[in-house]
Motif scaffolding. Structure first.
Motif, PDB file in Angstrom:
ATOM      1  N   ALA A  53       0.878  -1.183   0.000  1.00 48.00           N
ATOM      2  CA  ALA A  53       0.000   0.000   0.000  1.00 48.00           C
ATOM      3  C   ALA A  53       0.911   1.228   0.000  1.00 48.00           C
ATOM      4  CB  ALA A  53      -0.892   0.004   1.236  1.00 48.00           C
ATOM      5  N   PHE A  54       0.409   2.335  -0.515  1.00 43.32           N
ATOM      6  CA  PHE A  54       1.145   3.588  -0.637  1.00 43.32           C
ATOM      7  C   PHE A  54       0.469   4.618   0.267  1.00 43.32           C
ATOM      8  CE2 PHE A  54       2.122   7.203  -3.836  1.00 43.32           C
ATOM      9  CZ  PHE A  54       3.321   7.507  -3.219  1.00 43.32           C
ATOM     10  N   GLN A 126       9.881  -2.798   1.827  1.00 43.83           N
ATOM     11  CA  GLN A 126       9.014  -2.469   2.955  1.00 43.83           C
ATOM     12  C   GLN A 126       9.515  -1.198   3.624  1.00 43.83           C
ATOM     13  OE1 GLN A 126       6.309  -2.805   4.409  1.00 43.83           O
ATOM     14  NE2 GLN A 126       6.598  -2.398   6.551  1.00 43.83           N
ATOM     15  N   ASN A 127       8.597  -0.272   3.914  1.00 40.22           N
ATOM     16  CA  ASN A 127       8.886   0.957   4.648  1.00 40.22           C
ATOM     17  C   ASN A 127       9.895   1.845   3.920  1.00 40.22           C
ATOM     18  OD1 ASN A 127       8.279   2.637   6.804  1.00 40.22           O
ATOM     19  ND2 ASN A 127       9.972   1.871   8.038  1.00 40.22           N
ATOM     20  N   ILE A 128       9.760   1.923   2.611  1.00 38.41           N
ATOM     21  CA  ILE A 128      10.623   2.773   1.778  1.00 38.41           C
ATOM     22  C   ILE A 128       9.843   4.030   1.412  1.00 38.41           C
ATOM     23  CG2 ILE A 128      11.747   2.952  -0.483  1.00 38.41           C
ATOM     24  CD1 ILE A 128      13.227   1.121   1.443  1.00 38.41           C
ATOM     25  N   ARG A 129      10.485   5.185   1.555  1.00 39.19           N
ATOM     26  CA  ARG A 129       9.859   6.450   1.168  1.00 39.19           C
ATOM     27  C   ARG A 129      10.252   6.757  -0.276  1.00 39.19           C
ATOM     28  NH1 ARG A 129       7.070  10.169   3.406  1.00 39.19           N
ATOM     29  NH2 ARG A 129       7.450   9.405   5.504  1.00 39.19           N
ATOM     30  N   GLY A 133       5.500   9.260  -0.450  1.00 37.05           N
ATOM     31  CA  GLY A 133       4.878   8.496   0.632  1.00 37.05           C
ATOM     32  C   GLY A 133       5.680   7.251   0.954  1.00 37.05           C
ATOM     33  N   LEU A 134       5.190   6.501   1.913  1.00 33.21           N
ATOM     34  CA  LEU A 134       5.818   5.235   2.294  1.00 33.21           C
ATOM     35  C   LEU A 134       5.125   4.075   1.589  1.00 33.21           C
ATOM     36  CD1 LEU A 134       6.220   5.624   6.166  1.00 33.21           C
ATOM     37  CD2 LEU A 134       8.032   5.633   4.448  1.00 33.21           C
ATOM     38  N   TRP A 135       5.904   3.062   1.266  1.00 38.20           N
ATOM     39  CA  TRP A 135       5.397   1.827   0.683  1.00 38.20           C
ATOM     40  C   TRP A 135       5.449   0.768   1.776  1.00 38.20           C
ATOM     41  CZ3 TRP A 135       3.159   1.925  -3.987  1.00 38.20           C
ATOM     42  CH2 TRP A 135       3.379   3.067  -4.757  1.00 38.20           C
ATOM     43  N   VAL A 137       3.868  -3.104   3.402  1.00 35.48           N
ATOM     44  CA  VAL A 137       3.092  -4.338   3.254  1.00 35.48           C
ATOM     45  C   VAL A 137       1.845  -4.207   4.119  1.00 35.48           C
ATOM     46  CG1 VAL A 137       5.075  -5.763   2.624  1.00 35.48           C
ATOM     47  CG2 VAL A 137       4.450  -5.522   5.040  1.00 35.48           C
ATOM     48  N   VAL A 138       0.852  -5.057   3.871  1.00 36.26           N
ATOM     49  CA  VAL A 138      -0.462  -4.901   4.488  1.00 36.26           C
ATOM     50  C   VAL A 138      -0.869  -6.184   5.229  1.00 36.26           C
ATOM     51  CG1 VAL A 138      -2.901  -4.370   4.027  1.00 36.26           C
ATOM     52  CG2 VAL A 138      -1.100  -3.351   2.601  1.00 36.26           C
ATOM     53  N   ARG A 139      -1.385  -6.005   6.429  1.00 34.08           N
ATOM     54  CA  ARG A 139      -1.881  -7.133   7.232  1.00 34.08           C
ATOM     55  C   ARG A 139      -3.267  -7.563   6.720  1.00 34.08           C
ATOM     56  NH1 ARG A 139       1.736  -7.918  10.800  1.00 34.08           N
ATOM     57  NH2 ARG A 139       2.743  -6.274  12.003  1.00 34.08           N
ATOM     58  N   PRO A 140      -3.711  -8.777   7.053  1.00 36.33           N
ATOM     59  CA  PRO A 140      -5.051  -9.227   6.659  1.00 36.33           C
ATOM     60  C   PRO A 140      -6.166  -8.362   7.233  1.00 36.33           C
ATOM     61  CG  PRO A 140      -3.720 -11.090   7.365  1.00 36.33           C
ATOM     62  CD  PRO A 140      -2.935  -9.847   7.679  1.00 36.33           C
ATOM     63  N   SER A 141      -5.879  -7.587   8.271  1.00 38.16           N
ATOM     64  CA  SER A 141      -6.865  -6.656   8.825  1.00 38.16           C
ATOM     65  C   SER A 141      -7.040  -5.419   7.943  1.00 38.16           C
ATOM     66  CB  SER A 141      -6.413  -6.187  10.216  1.00 38.16           C
ATOM     67  OG  SER A 141      -5.218  -5.407  10.098  1.00 38.16           O
ATOM     68  N   GLY A 142      -6.115  -5.215   6.997  1.00 41.47           N
ATOM     69  CA  GLY A 142      -6.136  -4.035   6.129  1.00 41.47           C
ATOM     70  C   GLY A 142      -5.193  -2.942   6.601  1.00 41.47           C
ATOM     71  N   LYS A 143      -4.565  -3.117   7.741  1.00 40.41           N
ATOM     72  CA  LYS A 143      -3.653  -2.107   8.280  1.00 40.41           C
ATOM     73  C   LYS A 143      -2.252  -2.306   7.707  1.00 40.41           C
ATOM     74  CE  LYS A 143      -6.153  -0.939  12.337  1.00 40.41           C
ATOM     75  NZ  LYS A 143      -7.087  -0.052  11.760  1.00 40.41           N
ATOM     76  N   PRO A 144      -1.617  -1.213   7.256  1.00 39.07           N
ATOM     77  CA  PRO A 144      -0.231  -1.318   6.775  1.00 39.07           C
ATOM     78  C   PRO A 144       0.728  -1.602   7.936  1.00 39.07           C
ATOM     79  CG  PRO A 144      -1.260   0.741   6.055  1.00 39.07           C
ATOM     80  CD  PRO A 144      -2.165   0.118   7.058  1.00 39.07           C
ATOM     81  N   VAL A 145       1.812  -2.305   7.643  1.00 35.77           N
ATOM     82  CA  VAL A 145       2.834  -2.615   8.631  1.00 35.77           C
ATOM     83  C   VAL A 145       3.863  -1.490   8.607  1.00 35.77           C
ATOM     84  CG1 VAL A 145       4.656  -4.246   9.283  1.00 35.77           C
ATOM     85  CG2 VAL A 145       2.515  -5.082   8.288  1.00 35.77           C
ATOM     86  N   ARG A 146       4.026  -0.816   9.730  1.00 35.64           N
ATOM     87  CA  ARG A 146       5.008   0.297   9.787  1.00 35.64           C
ATOM     88  C   ARG A 146       6.304  -0.143  10.392  1.00 35.64           C
ATOM     89  NH1 ARG A 146       3.096   5.414   8.194  1.00 35.64           N
ATOM     90  NH2 ARG A 146       0.899   5.279   7.884  1.00 35.64           N
TER      91      ARG A 146
END
Length: 146
Positions: A53-54, A126-129, A133-135, A137-146
């Motif tokens: 996700a972006f 993962q976590n690249i600006r 914005g930041l790129w 990965v996404v959890r199954p809950s829909g929340k991005p991993v920071r």
């Protein structure tokens, strides 16, 4: 310099990913599933490629086009849309891109590949600006991993 290298590497690899997507059978289902990774359980496509996700994207809209989409190709709908193991069908959706194609969303977030991820399970950005914005990965809950 790192951003420039990522973009150049992305442009070179974009042709490979685009050609592979074009060669996919027209009736193939687009699948989203969750699997384990070093970041915990996250989303992958049906072939095992990680999806990002972006953070610059507002909900249900993609702001990534041109050079951005060359480095971070959108996860496009091909055929039907199906939630695989660990993904929630209620969070799946699509948006219409400026070129008319349909991009897959999860919890309202447009999803993308990174062209440098050339094999299933690979997670290089993962976590690249980049591109404002930041790129993530996404959890199954829909929340991005920071």
């Amino acid at each position: 310099m790192r951003n420039s290298l990522l973009v150049v590497a992305g442009l070179v690899a974009a042709a490979t990913l685009t050609a592979a997507a074009a060669a996919a059978p027209a009736r193939q289902q687009t699948t989203l599933a969750a699997a384990s990774s070093k970041y915990g359980r996250i989303l992958f496509d049906g072939r095992g490629f990680v999806l990002y996700a972006f953070t610059h994207d507002p909900r249900r809209k993609s702001t990534c086009s041109g050079a951005c989409a060359s480095a971070w190709p959108p996860y496009l709908l091909r055929g039907g849309l199906r939630a695989g193991k660990g993904a929630k069908a209620s969070l799946l959706g699509t948006i219409r891109r400026a070129d008319g194609s349909k991009q897959v969303t999860y919890a309202g977030r447009p999803l993308y590949y990174y062209v440098g991820d050339t094999k299933a399970g690979q997670i290089l950005c993962q976590n690249i600006r980049e591109f404002g914005g930041l790129w993530l990965v996404v959890r199954p809950s829909g929340k991005p991993v920071r």
